[in-house]
Design a protein around this motif. Structure first.
Motif, short mmCIF file in Angstrom:
data_model
loop_
_atom_site.label_atom_id
_atom_site.label_comp_id
_atom_site.label_asym_id
_atom_site.label_seq_id
_atom_site.Cartn_x
_atom_site.Cartn_y
_atom_site.Cartn_z
N SER A 142 -66.88 33.44 100.44
CA SER A 142 -65.75 34.35 100.61
C SER A 142 -64.43 33.72 100.18
O SER A 142 -63.41 34.40 100.13
CB SER A 142 -65.65 34.76 102.08
N GLU A 144 -63.08 31.24 101.93
CA GLU A 144 -62.52 30.62 103.13
C GLU A 144 -63.02 29.19 103.28
O GLU A 144 -64.07 28.83 102.75
CB GLU A 144 -62.91 31.44 104.36
N SER A 146 -63.73 26.31 106.35
CA SER A 146 -63.85 26.06 107.79
C SER A 146 -63.70 24.58 108.06
O SER A 146 -64.23 23.74 107.32
CB SER A 146 -65.22 26.53 108.30
N PRO A 158 -57.88 30.92 105.42
CA PRO A 158 -58.24 32.13 104.66
C PRO A 158 -58.27 31.87 103.16
O PRO A 158 -57.66 30.92 102.66
CB PRO A 158 -57.14 33.12 105.03
N SER A 159 -58.94 32.75 102.47
CA SER A 159 -59.00 32.67 101.01
C SER A 159 -57.60 32.90 100.45
O SER A 159 -56.87 33.77 100.91
CB SER A 159 -59.95 33.74 100.47
N ALA A 162 -57.74 36.76 97.77
CA ALA A 162 -58.71 37.72 98.33
C ALA A 162 -59.38 38.51 97.22
O ALA A 162 -58.74 38.95 96.27
CB ALA A 162 -58.00 38.66 99.29
#
Length: 175
Positions: A142, A144, A146, A158-159, A162
């Motif tokens: 996606s 992202e 972590s 977050p990406s 998007a």
């Protein structure tokens, strides 16, 4: 490797291109192909992640040609790595779609535990790397990223773009 054969893992010296050792898969472990392989920071331990359907994780003390243990991951897995600790205390991380699991060799047994994520859902991880003995970062399809510390999800970045292509690889480096 044919379906009736088991996978082997050969260790080479890069400079001489000489094969040092070929590690055999134990007969009770169903592995036909290796998906990911990693060495401990001291080079004494090698861990390998097998293919479907069981996605077995195998530990070897490769210089002694000794299997330390194995564990069945049982879920689609992409990547395996060892923490930056010495082989004796190293934590192994396995990631994949909706998977982040940590393993340790304890008294000849391989013990596994899912990452602690609270109420969050795990992402579709494509790669991960250790930043320190306890901190690991993982990238997702996606886009992202972590951040895990002591096997607990601490933050998700977050990406940046998007809807664009996801992240497929991540690497730690220092100056």
């Amino acid at each position: 490797v044919g379906q009736d054969e088991v996978a082997q893992l050969s260790i080479f010296t890069v400079g001489t291109q000489k094969r040092n050792r070929t590690l055999q898969t134990p007969p009770d472990v169903n592995v036909h192909e290796w998906r990911s392989v990693a060495f401990s920071s001291d080079g004494k331990l090698v861990v390998a992640l097998g293919d479907a359907p069981d996605y077995y994780l195998l530990y070897w003390q490769w210089e002694r040609n000794r299997t330390v243990g194995s564990a069945r991951v049982g879920m689609p897995s992409m990547r395996v790595s060892l923490s930056k600790r010495e082989a004796e205390g190293a934590t192994v991380a396995v990631s994949g779609p909706k998977l982040m699991r940590f393993y340790r060799a304890v008294d000849g047994q391989i013990k596994g535990a899912n990452a602690s994520v609270g109420k969050r859902e795990l992402l579709d991880y494509s790669d991960h790397c250790w930043l320190s003995e306890e901190r690991l970062v993982a990238c997702a399809l996606s886009g992202e990223v972590s951040i895990f510390e002591a096997q607990e999800l601490k933050q998700v970045l977050p990406s940046v773009h998007a809807g664009s292509a996801g992240l497929h690889a991540i690497c730690a480096f220092a100056q």
